[in-house]
Scaffold this active site. Structure first.
Site, PDB file in Angstrom:
ATOM      1  N   TYR A 135       7.950   3.130  -4.920  1.00  0.00           N
ATOM      2  CA  TYR A 135       6.621   3.580  -4.521  1.00  0.00           C
ATOM      3  C   TYR A 135       6.286   4.927  -5.160  1.00  0.00           C
ATOM      4  O   TYR A 135       5.229   5.100  -5.768  1.00  0.00           O
ATOM      5  CB  TYR A 135       6.540   3.685  -2.997  1.00  0.00           C
ATOM      6  CG  TYR A 135       5.281   4.365  -2.514  1.00  0.00           C
ATOM      7  CD1 TYR A 135       4.072   3.705  -2.554  1.00  0.00           C
ATOM      8  CD2 TYR A 135       5.311   5.682  -2.034  1.00  0.00           C
ATOM      9  CE1 TYR A 135       2.898   4.335  -2.126  1.00  0.00           C
ATOM     10  CE2 TYR A 135       4.156   6.313  -1.610  1.00  0.00           C
ATOM     11  CZ  TYR A 135       2.956   5.629  -1.655  1.00  0.00           C
ATOM     12  OH  TYR A 135       1.797   6.253  -1.251  1.00  0.00           O
ATOM     13  N   PHE A 140      -7.175   2.387   5.587  1.00  0.00           N
ATOM     14  CA  PHE A 140      -6.995   3.506   6.515  1.00  0.00           C
ATOM     15  C   PHE A 140      -7.678   4.776   6.017  1.00  0.00           C
ATOM     16  O   PHE A 140      -8.527   5.360   6.692  1.00  0.00           O
ATOM     17  CB  PHE A 140      -5.496   3.728   6.721  1.00  0.00           C
ATOM     18  CG  PHE A 140      -5.126   4.956   7.501  1.00  0.00           C
ATOM     19  CD1 PHE A 140      -5.761   5.281   8.692  1.00  0.00           C
ATOM     20  CD2 PHE A 140      -4.113   5.792   7.035  1.00  0.00           C
ATOM     21  CE1 PHE A 140      -5.408   6.419   9.408  1.00  0.00           C
ATOM     22  CE2 PHE A 140      -3.746   6.921   7.748  1.00  0.00           C
ATOM     23  CZ  PHE A 140      -4.402   7.242   8.926  1.00  0.00           C
ATOM     24  N   ASN A 199      -0.658   0.411  -7.696  1.00  0.00           N
ATOM     25  CA  ASN A 199      -0.692   1.878  -7.744  1.00  0.00           C
ATOM     26  C   ASN A 199      -0.798   2.457  -9.151  1.00  0.00           C
ATOM     27  O   ASN A 199      -1.397   3.523  -9.328  1.00  0.00           O
ATOM     28  CB  ASN A 199       0.561   2.455  -7.067  1.00  0.00           C
ATOM     29  CG  ASN A 199       0.647   2.079  -5.609  1.00  0.00           C
ATOM     30  OD1 ASN A 199      -0.359   1.853  -4.959  1.00  0.00           O
ATOM     31  ND2 ASN A 199       1.856   2.000  -5.090  1.00  0.00           N
TER      32      ASN A 199
END
Length: 304
Positions: free
Chosen positions: A138, A13, A88
């Site tokens: 996250y 994205f 991440n």
């Protein structure tokens, strides 16, 4: 300037928006895009998986391309703790170590998140100096990534920047975030003829920023001559009630049904009721500011 830029996560994205921005930036001479999957007949794409690959596989790629700037837009929003750490945090560690070996003078730009801050005081946009106290796996993994960048930059080992991106919206919005799920639900309602959609609670406030503005911030961070601060917020600077943002989406879609709210919210956001970015630092350092208003961004999210 005739910079060579290596862009990881170019098919995602944010990555697609960054690729489009850099392709039209006169400062960029060569843009090399990286994907986990082979893209035959596309000379400006190379294949590499940051999650599965090792540092000793990354170093030859960096040396072969010889970029002036490396940008990583890859990462995960959801999944179990292991998957989030790998995508991440571990990925950033690999990039830092590989660049120390192969490209110690090149600029590294990675993406962080507003989730790194955790719960903040309502009504006061959060600055980059606020202590990170994430309330989700996250957010923890994004904070680890940012800390690695701060350490590398602070030691003088690498020219590195982490951009804490708040809530990106705009063309190509994926279903992993709230407005993306809302758009997906509206499209499903149109297909089935349903007269309502059901979402999670919509009473929280979030800072929505257009993905094209995010791309401009990433490009600015990658190509600036000097970035004195290794952590920069990227947001609109304004908190908007999620319910109002969904109403704009409903209007853009022409959906006349009802929007029902359930009790459950995603674990990574349920404790955070208010969030907005203080964007003074990025304006001072890079001269960046958002140019798209929320209505325009949400209409673009729906139209694709």
């Amino acid at each position: 300037m005739n910079a060579t830029v290596l862009l990881f996560g170019a098919s995602g994205f944010i990555g697609r928006a960054v690729a489009d921005f850099l392709a039209h930036d006169a400062r960029v001479g060569t843009l090399v895009k990286v994907s986990r999957r082979q893209r035959p007949h596309e000379a400006d794409w190379v294949r590499h998986d940051l999650v599965e690959g090792h540092v000793d596989e990354l170093v030859p790629l960096l040396r072969r391309v010889g970029p002036d700037a490396v940008i990583n837009c890859a990462g995960r929003l959801s999944g179990d703790s292991v998957a989030l750490v790998e995508a991440n945090a571990l990925v950033t560690a690999r990039l830092v170590e590989a660049m120390k070996t192969a490209l110690p003078t090149a600029r590294l730009v990675v993406l962080g998140s507003a989730a790194e801050y955790g719960v903040v005081a309502p009504g006061r946009p959060v600055t980059e100096d606020a202590a990170g106290d994430p309330v989700s796996a996250y957010g923890v993994t994004r904070l680890v990534s940012t800390r690695l960048i701060e350490l590398a930059a602070g030691e003088g080992a690498l020219d590195a920047v982490a951009l804490r991106v708040f809530n990106p919206v705009g063309p190509g919005l994926p279903p992993e975030n709230l407005l993306g799920r809302a758009a997906q639900a509206i499209r499903a309602a149109f297909r089935s003829g349903a007269d309502h959609i059901t979402l999670g609670p919509l009473d929280a406030y979030r800072d929505f920023v257009d993905v094209r503005d995010v791309a401009a911030a990433i490009g600015a961070a990658a190509l600036a001559g000097h970035v004195p601060q290794p952590v920069l917020n990227v947001g609109s600077g304004t908190a908007v009630r999620v319910r109002d943002a969904v109403a704009l989406l409903v209007k853009a879609a022409g959906f006349v049904g009802q929007v029902h709210e359930s009790d459950g919210a995603p674990a990574r956001s349920r404790q955070v009721q208010w969030m907005a970015a203080d964007v003074h630092r990025i304006r001072d350092v890079l001269g960046w500011k958002p140019t798209h208003d929320l209505d325009t961004s949400i209409r673009a999210s729906w139209e694709g």
